[in-house]
Write a protein that holds these residues in place. Structure first.
Motif, PDB file in Angstrom:
ATOM      1  N   TYR A   1       0.827  -1.206   0.000  1.00  0.00           N
ATOM      2  CA  TYR A   1       0.000   0.000   0.000  1.00  0.00           C
ATOM      3  C   TYR A   1       0.864   1.260   0.000  1.00  0.00           C
ATOM      4  O   TYR A   1       0.555   2.247  -0.687  1.00  0.00           O
ATOM      5  CB  TYR A   1      -0.929   0.010   1.214  1.00  0.00           C
ATOM      6  N   THR A   2       1.945   1.248   0.761  1.00  0.00           N
ATOM      7  CA  THR A   2       2.831   2.412   0.836  1.00  0.00           C
ATOM      8  C   THR A   2       3.446   2.713  -0.527  1.00  0.00           C
ATOM      9  O   THR A   2       3.546   3.877  -0.948  1.00  0.00           O
ATOM     10  CB  THR A   2       3.935   2.174   1.879  1.00  0.00           C
ATOM     11  N   ASN A   3       3.861   1.658  -1.239  1.00  0.00           N
ATOM     12  CA  ASN A   3       4.447   1.850  -2.574  1.00  0.00           C
ATOM     13  C   ASN A   3       3.418   2.375  -3.575  1.00  0.00           C
ATOM     14  O   ASN A   3       3.743   3.214  -4.433  1.00  0.00           O
ATOM     15  CB  ASN A   3       5.046   0.532  -3.074  1.00  0.00           C
ATOM     16  N   ILE A   4       2.176   1.869  -3.472  1.00  0.00           N
ATOM     17  CA  ILE A   4       1.105   2.367  -4.349  1.00  0.00           C
ATOM     18  C   ILE A   4       0.899   3.858  -4.114  1.00  0.00           C
ATOM     19  O   ILE A   4       0.731   4.650  -5.061  1.00  0.00           O
ATOM     20  CB  ILE A   4      -0.208   1.588  -4.087  1.00  0.00           C
ATOM     21  N   GLN A   5       0.927   4.258  -2.843  1.00  0.00           N
ATOM     22  CA  GLN A   5       0.722   5.672  -2.521  1.00  0.00           C
ATOM     23  C   GLN A   5       1.873   6.530  -3.049  1.00  0.00           C
ATOM     24  O   GLN A   5       1.654   7.631  -3.566  1.00  0.00           O
ATOM     25  CB  GLN A   5       0.570   5.858  -1.012  1.00  0.00           C
ATOM     26  N   LYS A   6       3.102   6.039  -2.922  1.00  0.00           N
ATOM     27  CA  LYS A   6       4.255   6.787  -3.429  1.00  0.00           C
ATOM     28  C   LYS A   6       4.196   6.942  -4.944  1.00  0.00           C
ATOM     29  O   LYS A   6       4.542   7.994  -5.493  1.00  0.00           O
ATOM     30  CB  LYS A   6       5.552   6.074  -3.031  1.00  0.00           C
ATOM     31  N   LYS A   7       3.762   5.892  -5.641  1.00  0.00           N
ATOM     32  CA  LYS A   7       3.749   5.919  -7.104  1.00  0.00           C
ATOM     33  C   LYS A   7       2.609   6.755  -7.672  1.00  0.00           C
ATOM     34  O   LYS A   7       2.786   7.476  -8.655  1.00  0.00           O
ATOM     35  CB  LYS A   7       3.644   4.483  -7.644  1.00  0.00           C
ATOM     36  N   TYR A   8       1.422   6.676  -7.031  1.00  0.00           N
ATOM     37  CA  TYR A   8       0.241   7.265  -7.659  1.00  0.00           C
ATOM     38  C   TYR A   8      -0.490   8.291  -6.787  1.00  0.00           C
ATOM     39  O   TYR A   8      -1.479   8.875  -7.221  1.00  0.00           O
ATOM     40  CB  TYR A   8      -0.751   6.156  -8.034  1.00  0.00           C
ATOM     41  N   GLY A   9      -0.026   8.516  -5.554  1.00  0.00           N
ATOM     42  CA  GLY A   9      -0.752   9.409  -4.645  1.00  0.00           C
ATOM     43  C   GLY A   9      -0.542  10.882  -4.899  1.00  0.00           C
ATOM     44  O   GLY A   9      -1.337  11.709  -4.458  1.00  0.00           O
ATOM     45  N   LYS A  10       0.512  11.233  -5.615  1.00  0.00           N
ATOM     46  CA  LYS A  10       0.794  12.645  -5.866  1.00  0.00           C
ATOM     47  C   LYS A  10      -0.298  13.243  -6.758  1.00  0.00           C
ATOM     48  O   LYS A  10      -0.684  12.661  -7.770  1.00  0.00           O
ATOM     49  CB  LYS A  10       2.155  12.800  -6.535  1.00  0.00           C
ATOM     50  N   GLY A  11      -0.794  14.414  -6.361  1.00  0.00           N
ATOM     51  CA  GLY A  11      -1.849  15.066  -7.127  1.00  0.00           C
ATOM     52  C   GLY A  11      -3.234  14.581  -6.781  1.00  0.00           C
ATOM     53  O   GLY A  11      -4.228  15.029  -7.378  1.00  0.00           O
ATOM     54  N   LYS A  12      -3.354  13.665  -5.824  1.00  0.00           N
ATOM     55  CA  LYS A  12      -4.656  13.147  -5.408  1.00  0.00           C
ATOM     56  C   LYS A  12      -4.986  13.583  -3.982  1.00  0.00           C
ATOM     57  O   LYS A  12      -5.590  12.835  -3.212  1.00  0.00           O
ATOM     58  CB  LYS A  12      -4.685  11.623  -5.533  1.00  0.00           C
ATOM     59  N   GLU A  13      -4.575  14.803  -3.638  1.00  0.00           N
ATOM     60  CA  GLU A  13      -4.879  15.327  -2.323  1.00  0.00           C
ATOM     61  C   GLU A  13      -6.384  15.616  -2.227  1.00  0.00           C
ATOM     62  O   GLU A  13      -7.084  15.716  -3.228  1.00  0.00           O
ATOM     63  CB  GLU A  13      -4.085  16.618  -2.046  1.00  0.00           C
ATOM     64  N   ARG A  14      -6.877  15.753  -0.991  1.00  0.00           N
ATOM     65  CA  ARG A  14      -8.307  16.008  -0.770  1.00  0.00           C
ATOM     66  C   ARG A  14      -8.745  17.284  -1.473  1.00  0.00           C
ATOM     67  O   ARG A  14      -8.080  18.319  -1.393  1.00  0.00           O
ATOM     68  CB  ARG A  14      -8.596  16.099   0.728  1.00  0.00           C
ATOM     69  N   LYS A  15      -9.869  17.202  -2.163  1.00  0.00           N
ATOM     70  CA  LYS A  15     -10.406  18.348  -2.893  1.00  0.00           C
ATOM     71  C   LYS A  15     -11.573  19.006  -2.159  1.00  0.00           C
ATOM     72  O   LYS A  15     -11.776  20.201  -2.240  1.00  0.00           O
ATOM     73  CB  LYS A  15     -10.865  17.908  -4.290  1.00  0.00           C
TER      74      LYS A  15
END
Length: 858
Positions: A450-464
């Motif tokens: 899960y941590t790796n998924i967040q590092k790879k794809y979490g950028k730009g998906k902050e709360r709107k």
């Protein structure tokens, strides 16, 4: 008789058929169309689209029409329904990389035709959605193709995308949630810790999740558009509430304006990549009140009722969002375990054959079969040759292994390198140990995943979507006065249709109207075209519930020849359309004097008595300020037992009410008089609230509870006109810090106290307190460190005008400025007098929901 029996049996069979057919139809709609699976989060059509896209995946974009056609071989969905489902997936910006016009979630514009737009899977989808080795397959509708029962999704995709669907007898409505927050919650669940999840929308906006109830049935959330005040006469909507687009919003605003609920001049839609709806107001319209009215009467605020229904094991179940996330996370762990087990088996098989190959070549067993003539003897010879060297292998040698050995090419045997074989086997053994370690520590492995998924794809998906608590807007307080109200004093009628009679005031169609009659009867009614109150009306006005500031003063006679009393009271709650006797129940009671005072004013009146031999003084002056404000049912104070000729106003009154305590509730960013939040102080008359923001803009506003404070302020407090404001600011043009102290002017306009047009300029510090001390810390220059300096800001500069530049704080470069302010002395404010009431609360249905508090008669 036999014919009748046969007829009844045939009816039963038909009835049974209908029942079975309906159950089959309901099961089909629920399981195969409307409700998503808890395991992969897809409805069947979505799953087939994703599988079809993976089948066509080659790194390039495919025409959506091609994907739709390929999907139809798995199930005969209509091409339009497949296209719509695919566009919805694409607009969620998670699984499908889109190209072309895919519509606009802000404006509601539809996508271009399927033959014009293109799509491919995102790297995220390729990483977490597919794995043929762990997928369970079933035959398609015609038996020609295999399709997945569930895709092996290793992510809480159902909660990330959200879903809506209507089945037979049930429906589902799961809100989309934030990508990063879902991963954080999954990790917390794996660690055995508690977590909370709240919706997050691509349309941004604001959300009150007070009653979210973890997404279960019965919960409710409120979504709002973000409305800001652009200038005095313009409001701007920059973010939308969930499920609404700009067209919906503008239509609802226009309808509210046509119904007279709000009053706007015009509306402009400048939305493109960003939402921008400008609402232009008339000069006499309050922007704050209009914002509240937009939330109360239009789609700028929408209530949403979540309903998390999912398919679990071929059955629909109602779960909470937390339950769904736990299911998804546990399912991800099981998929990771299955993948590791498959990988371990493949590595062990690879190690097994590599070891056999080494034995076969290193021990030259291939020479033993040179003279063998039959194939059976070849297999037997190789098997005999391997036996002395296979005791260390993980499993027994099979005939399939021997057949693979016979397929080794002479070229490979001739180039055999023992060292490379050993290195390969050692590398395989290292990988095997690593996989075994992951299996032994599966939870830690899942957390790392899960941590790796967040590092790879979490950028730009902050709360709107901003989470905040909304204030409850009283619609009657923000409705525009869209009706003209009239009275016929002689015949006793009031209403909006009496246009030939006397005009009283403008009101809204949801206001309540309070009336008083000469016999002391009070009644509250709704605004209607024509309502009969009774003859001899003496007062008609708009009534507000819980209004303690409006005080009524009266002098009345008890019965036809009884004594005269005077009383002061407020009306905070009543039951509509009910007659209240405020003078006396005795027949012939009459009010001789009545006044309504919006701020508790107490006048002086002269009571003139009729000539009477027993009375020495025929004139009595009464000061209402000497009478306590009591409940409306109190009898009041005795004026006289003798007959009164008339009552005249002698002197206008002033307010007798204590200053009003006002609090600021930071959670809803509103003022209140209920003790919620931070106490700002006691207010009366022209008192104002001071706000200062980080742009160096000060503004004075009234303490009206309808005012909004949605922006972030450095200072929000009661304004003290004689108290100077001290600030330190950095001038970007001069590259220096300045200090200034000034007083504000008593104007409602924004007052800027430093030039913030230069992008390098900024406000360092601002306060209204005295005694502020600034410690200046300097940077080290050429290995020389200047000692910090201390500056008493009150002594450093005198109070000047707001437009003054101020004094330069220092000529040196400053590393940072530390501020200390002495604790202000505690101010103990006097408690205002309590106002006694004798009222009942009014609900929307006109029912009594309060209790009666009796007052002692004086």
């Amino acid at each position: 008789m036999e014919e009748s029996t046969h007829h009844e049996e045939s009816l039963k069979k038909v009835s049974g058929l209908y029942k079975d057919w309906f159950l089959d139809y309901a099961s089909y709609v629920i399981l195969d169309r409307a409700i998503p699976s808890i395991f992969d989060g897809f409805k069947p059509v979505q799953r087939r689209i994703m599988h079809s896209m993976r089948e066509l995946e080659d790194g390039r974009y495919n025409k959506v029409a091609n994907v739709v056609g390929n999907t139809m071989k798995y199930h005969p969905h209509g091409d339009a329904s497949i296209t719509d489902a695919m566009v919805q997936l694409g607009q969620k910006e998670l699984l499908i990389d889109t190209q072309g016009n895919w519509g606009n979630i802000y404006t509601g514009d539809s996508a271009a035709a399927a033959r014009y737009i293109e799509a491919r899977l995102t790297p995220f989808a390729l990483d977490v959605v597919f794995n043929p080795k762990t997928t369970q397959w079933t035959k398609s509708y015609d038996g020609r193709n295999n399709e997945p029962i569930d895709l092996p999704v290793k992510f809480p995709l159902l909660l990330a995308q959200g879903v809506e669907g209507i089945g037979v007898g049930l429906s589902t409505k799961i809100m989309p949630h934030n990508f990063n927050e879902l991963i954080t919650a999954s990790i917390l669940h794996l660690k055995g810790k508690k977590f909370e999840l709240f919706p997050d929308f691509l349309t941004e906006g604001m959300l009150d999740v007070t009653n979210y109830n973890d997404g279960k049935r019965g919960g409710k959330i409120r979504a709002r558009a973000r409305i800001t005040q652009k200038d005095k006469h313009t409001l701007t909507i920059t973010e939308l509430p969930f499920s609404k687009n700009t067209g919906d919003l503008i239509d609802s605003i226009i309808k509210a304006n046509e119904r007279g609920k709000i009053k706007i001049k015009k509306i402009e839609d400048n939305t493109s990549d960003l939402v921008e709806i400008n609402i232009h107001l008339h000069p006499d319209v309050s922007p704050d009140k209009t914002i509240d009215a937009l939330y109360a009467f239009t789609d700028c605020e929408v209530p949403i009722s979540p309903n998390a229904c999912v398919i679990v094991g071929d059955k629909p179940m109602f779960l909470s969002v937390s339950d769904i996330l736990k299911h998804n996370t546990d399912h991800t762990v099981s998929l990771l375990k299955k993948e590791l087990e498959i990988e371990l088996h493949e590595l062990q098989e690879n190690w097994h054959f590599s070891s056999l190959e080494r034995i076969f070549i290193e021990n030259r067993i291939y020479h033993d079969i040179e003279e063998v003539k039959s194939w059976e003897d070849v297999i037997k010879t190789i098997d005999e040759g391997l036996k002395p060297h296979t005791k260390h292998l993980l499993r027994a040698v099979t005939e399939e292994d021997i057949l693979r050995l016979t397929e080794i090419r002479i070229k490979r045997i001739s180039r055999f390198d023992l060292d490379k074989f050993k290195e390969n086997i050692i590398a395989l053994e290292g990988k095997i140990e690593q996989v075994k370690h992951h299996l032994a520590n599966l939870i830690a492995y899942a957390i790392d995943y899960y941590t790796n998924i967040q590092k790879k794809y979490g950028k730009g998906k902050e709360r709107k979507t901003e989470l905040r608590i909304f204030d409850t807007i009283d619609a009657s307080k923000v409705a525009v006065a869209n009706e003209k109200f009239y009275v016929n004093w002689e015949e006793g009628f009031i209403g909006t249709s009496l246009k030939k009679d006397e005009f009283l005031f403008d009101c809204s169609d949801i206001d309540d109207i309070i009336t008083f009659q000469k016999d002391g009867t009070m009644k509250v009614v709704k605004v209607e075209g024509k309502t009969f109150i009774g003859k001899n009306i003496v007062h008609v006005a708009i009534w507000k519930k819980n209004d303690k500031r409006t005080v009524y003063n009266s002098i009345y006679r008890e019965g036809r020849e009884g004594p005269y009393y005077m009383k002061r009271f407020s009306v905070t709650g009543v039951t509509r359309n009910t007659d209240y006797k405020l003078a006396s129940d005795k027949k012939g009671s009459e009010m001789l004097y009545f006044s309504a005072n919006p701020n508790g004013e107490a006048e002086v009146v002269s009571v003139l008595l009729k000539p009477n031999a027993r009375v020495r003084k025929n004139k009595i002056d009464i000061d209402f300020s000497e009478i306590a404000i009591k409940g409306r049912d109190s009898k009041g104070n005795l004026v006289t037992k003798y007959a009164v000729k008339k009552v005249d106003l002698k002197e206008e009154g002033v307010s007798t009410l204590a200053p009003r305590k006002i609090w600021f509730d930071d959670s809803v960013r509103r003022l209140n008089a209920d003790g919620r939040g931070t106490l700002l102080g006691s207010f009366k008359g022209d008192d104002r609230i001071l706000t200062i923001n980080s742009q160096g803009e000060a503004k004075l506003v009234s303490f009206d509870l309808m005012n909004r404070f949605d922006d972030e302020y450095l200072i929000l407090e009661k304004w003290k006109p004689e108290q100077a404001i001290t600030c330190i600011y950095f001038d970007g043009e001069k590259d220096k810090y300045f200090v200034k102290r000034f007083l504000l002017e008593a104007t409602p306009n924004i007052q800027s106290f430093f030039n913030n047009e230069n992008p390098k300029s900024f406000l360092e510090f601002v306060t209204t307190e005295v005694g502020a001390i600034a410690e200046l810390v300097f940077p080290k220059i050429k290995d020389k460190q200047k000692d910090p300096e201390t500056v008493d800001l009150d002594e450093f500069i005198t109070v000047k005008g707001i437009k003054a530049i101020g004094n330069q704080l220092t000529k040196d470069k400053v590393k940072n400025i530390n501020i200390t302010i002495p604790e202000p002395p505690e101010i103990i404010e006097e408690e205002p007098e309590m106002e006694e009431t004798s009222d009942e609360d009014l609900d929307d249905d006109g029912g009594t929901i309060g209790s009666l508090f009796d007052e002692e008669n004086n």
